[in-house]
Design an enzyme around this catalytic site. Structure first.
Site, short mmCIF file in Angstrom:
data_model
loop_
_atom_site.label_atom_id
_atom_site.label_comp_id
_atom_site.label_asym_id
_atom_site.label_seq_id
_atom_site.Cartn_x
_atom_site.Cartn_y
_atom_site.Cartn_z
N HIS A 147 -9.24 -2.01 -4.39
CA HIS A 147 -9.85 -1.28 -3.27
C HIS A 147 -11.34 -1.01 -3.47
O HIS A 147 -11.95 -0.27 -2.70
CB HIS A 147 -9.13 0.05 -3.05
CG HIS A 147 -7.73 -0.12 -2.56
ND1 HIS A 147 -6.83 0.92 -2.49
CD2 HIS A 147 -7.06 -1.22 -2.13
CE1 HIS A 147 -5.67 0.47 -2.03
NE2 HIS A 147 -5.78 -0.82 -1.82
N GLU A 157 -6.32 4.18 -7.69
CA GLU A 157 -6.58 5.40 -6.92
C GLU A 157 -6.52 6.65 -7.78
O GLU A 157 -5.50 6.91 -8.44
CB GLU A 157 -5.55 5.53 -5.79
CG GLU A 157 -5.62 4.39 -4.80
CD GLU A 157 -4.47 4.41 -3.80
OE1 GLU A 157 -4.01 5.50 -3.43
OE2 GLU A 157 -4.02 3.31 -3.42
N GLU A 200 -10.44 3.12 0.81
CA GLU A 200 -9.73 4.30 1.31
C GLU A 200 -10.61 5.55 1.33
O GLU A 200 -10.11 6.67 1.38
CB GLU A 200 -8.45 4.53 0.50
CG GLU A 200 -7.45 3.39 0.74
CD GLU A 200 -6.17 3.53 -0.04
OE1 GLU A 200 -6.12 4.34 -1.00
OE2 GLU A 200 -5.21 2.81 0.29
N ASP A 236 -2.64 6.45 -8.53
CA ASP A 236 -1.89 5.24 -8.20
C ASP A 236 -2.45 4.11 -9.06
O ASP A 236 -3.60 3.68 -8.86
CB ASP A 236 -2.03 4.89 -6.70
CG ASP A 236 -1.24 3.63 -6.33
OD1 ASP A 236 -0.58 3.04 -7.21
OD2 ASP A 236 -1.29 3.24 -5.14
N ASP A 308 5.94 2.18 -5.13
CA ASP A 308 5.37 1.62 -3.89
C ASP A 308 5.72 0.13 -3.84
O ASP A 308 6.70 -0.26 -3.18
CB ASP A 308 3.86 1.88 -3.88
CG ASP A 308 3.13 1.21 -2.73
OD1 ASP A 308 3.78 0.71 -1.81
OD2 ASP A 308 1.87 1.19 -2.75
N SER A 360 2.84 7.06 3.77
CA SER A 360 1.52 6.60 3.33
C SER A 360 0.80 5.70 4.33
O SER A 360 1.42 4.90 5.04
CB SER A 360 1.70 5.85 2.01
OG SER A 360 0.51 5.18 1.64
N SER A 363 -4.53 0.52 2.84
CA SER A 363 -5.98 0.52 2.58
C SER A 363 -6.77 0.07 3.81
O SER A 363 -7.88 0.54 4.06
CB SER A 363 -6.30 -0.34 1.37
OG SER A 363 -5.68 -1.61 1.47
C1 LIG Z 1 -2.27 2.21 0.08
C2 LIG Z 1 -2.17 1.34 -0.91
O1 LIG Z 1 -2.83 0.17 -0.91
P1 LIG Z 1 -2.55 -1.08 0.02
O2 LIG Z 1 -2.50 -0.61 1.41
O3 LIG Z 1 -3.74 -1.97 -0.27
O4 LIG Z 1 -1.26 -1.66 -0.45
C3 LIG Z 1 -1.33 1.60 -2.08
O5 LIG Z 1 -1.24 0.77 -2.99
O6 LIG Z 1 -0.70 2.64 -2.15
MG LIG Z 2 0.33 2.17 -4.01
#
Ligand SMILES: C=C(OP(=O)(O)O)C(=O)O
Ligand SMILES: [Mg+2]
Length: 417
Positions: A147, A157, A200, A236, A308, A360, A363
């Site tokens: 990111h 993160e 983000e 994260d 995730d 959630s 990104s």
């Molecule tokens: C929000 C995230 O990233 P992405 O949307 O790039 O998967 C994440 O990994 O939690």
């Molecule tokens: Mg994640």
């Protein structure tokens, strides 16, 4: 009658990275719903396919008619039927024909249209009158990995959660204060820092993982003292991005360190203890169910261990994790699984097994605010949707409005950690 679909419109819009994404309007006899799909950069390999080859343009030119002719005349209230039809139109397991981003945008727009037909906000239409708890915002402070630029930290993160906040307003402003303080602390370390941010909205500085951890901890403490709100650091790792399957090691390029699975587990445990981490996401790569189970067993009572990329909001995959105790929380991203019905199925399974659902963002986002409503409707105790930036505050500000609207609104009960 009110909820019968009269029209479906599909258009190409911008996401926060400047990439094209899809926005869908569903018009019912008495209502209107609009939703847009987000997109990931560090995606799990078992996620549904976002778009078919040809991207959004193909969806618009070839699929708009097919989707609308199937949905017109259906009842938007029957979300399961709508989601079933969308999956039938696609006809594949991973939604690769019309794309999970297409189905999720239609699915969410239909739900919003049904809610609007009854003059109800989405959280109430889906969650009912007893959905009164407001999730705590987990906010992005420093961005690294996929990111951010190549000099930023390896860990994706650096997050914070204002777990002592008594209202969503207190919570989001505590986060924004930490975000601002972190900039000052980065600048003190690197006078040449230009204030650049990652995808983000977290800062993307040229500092090491350890420097970022120290700054994160200090900012939590200082703003915690200033505001009287307990604020805890979280991470994260997005460890799939660090994992090199040939070498069987996690590669930390910045520090020129490679860690095998055992070393990675020890490293994560050390960080949890040193920094009193409240929440850790994807500390291991997406296929390491055993590693997740070991870490959860060893330290899951001190820190939330969240999956995730390992679960990709998929109830069948989550089941596998539950069987061996891999993680004790799950990230919920509707576009990982493609429909609201399947998203809810995963949330339900998680809750029944004491896994904390964490709704959630992705990104790549838009100003669509749907996930704020989903977090309240699902009574999710945590929402992860950034701290600042237009596409992030769209959700946070919507939560402020939702809290104001609910007569008995209260902050969610967070698990003790
Ligand atoms: C929000 C995230 O990233 P992405 O949307 O790039 O998967 C994440 O990994 O939690
Ligand atoms: Mg994640």
């Amino acid at each position: 009658m009110e909820t019968v679909i009269e029209d479906v419109r599909v258009r190409k819009i911008l996401d926060s990275r400047g990439n094209p994404t899809i926005e869908v309007d569903v018009i019912t006899w008495n209502g209107f719903g609009r939703a847009a799909a987000p997109s990931g950069a560090s995606t799990g390999t078992r996620e549904v396919v976002a778009f078919p080859e040809g991207g959004v343009d193909k969806v618009i030119s070839e699929l708009e008619d097919v989707i609308s002719s199937e949905l017109i005349g259906m009842d938007a209230e029957y979300l399961e039927d709508i989601d079933l039809i969308l999956k039938e139109i696609d006809g594949t397991e991973n939604l690769s024909n019309i794309g999970g981003n297409t189905t999720v945008a239609v699915s969410m727009a239909a739900a919003k249209a049904a809610a609007s037909s009854y003059n109800l906000p989405l959280y109430k239409f889906l969650g009912g009158n007893f959905a009164t708890s407001i999730p705590y915002p987990l906010g992005n402070m420093i961005n690294g990995g996929a990111h951010a630029g190549k000099h930023a930290p390896d860990i994706q993160e650096f997050l914070v959660i204002p777990k002592g906040a008594e209202s969503i307003q207190e919570a989001v402003f505590a986060n924004s204060k930490v975000h601002a303080r972190i900039r000052e602390l980065i600048q003190a370390k690197d006078p040449e820092f230009t204030g650049g941010k990652g995808d983000e909205g977290g800062w993307a500085p040229k500092i090491s993982n350890y420097e970022a951890l120290e700054i994160q901890a200090r900012a939590c403490e200082e703003i915690g003292d200033e505001t009287g709100v307990e604020i805890r650091p979280s991470l994260d790792f997005a460890a799939t991005e660090l994992w090199n399957s040939k070498e069987e090691k996690y590669i930390y390029k910045q520090e020129n360190i490679k860690r095998d699975t055992g070393e990675q587990i020890e490293f994560v445990k050390e960080l949890i203890k040193t920094y009193k981490m409240f929440f850790i996401e994807d500390p291991l790569h997406e296929s390491d169910f055993q590693g997740f189970a070991q870490l959860t067993k060893e330290i899951g009572d001190k820190c939330i261990i969240c999956g995730d990329d390992i679960f990709v909001t998929n109830s069948e995959i989550l089941k596998k994790g539950i069987e061996i105790g891999a993680a004790n929380a799950i990230i919920i991203k509707p576009n990982q699984i493609g429909t609201l019905t399947d998203t809810y199925k995963t949330v339900k399974l998680a809750k029944e097994n004491n896994y904390i659902p964490v709704v959630s963002h992705r990104s790549g986002e838009t100003t669509d605010e749907t996930i704020a409503h989903l977090a309240v409707a699902f009574s999710a105790p945590i929402i992860k949707t950034g701290a600042i930036g237009g596409e992030r505050i769209a959700k946070l500000n919507e939560l402020i409005r939702i809290q104001e609207e609910i007569p008995y609104a209260r902050m969610a009960k967070l698990p003790e950690r």
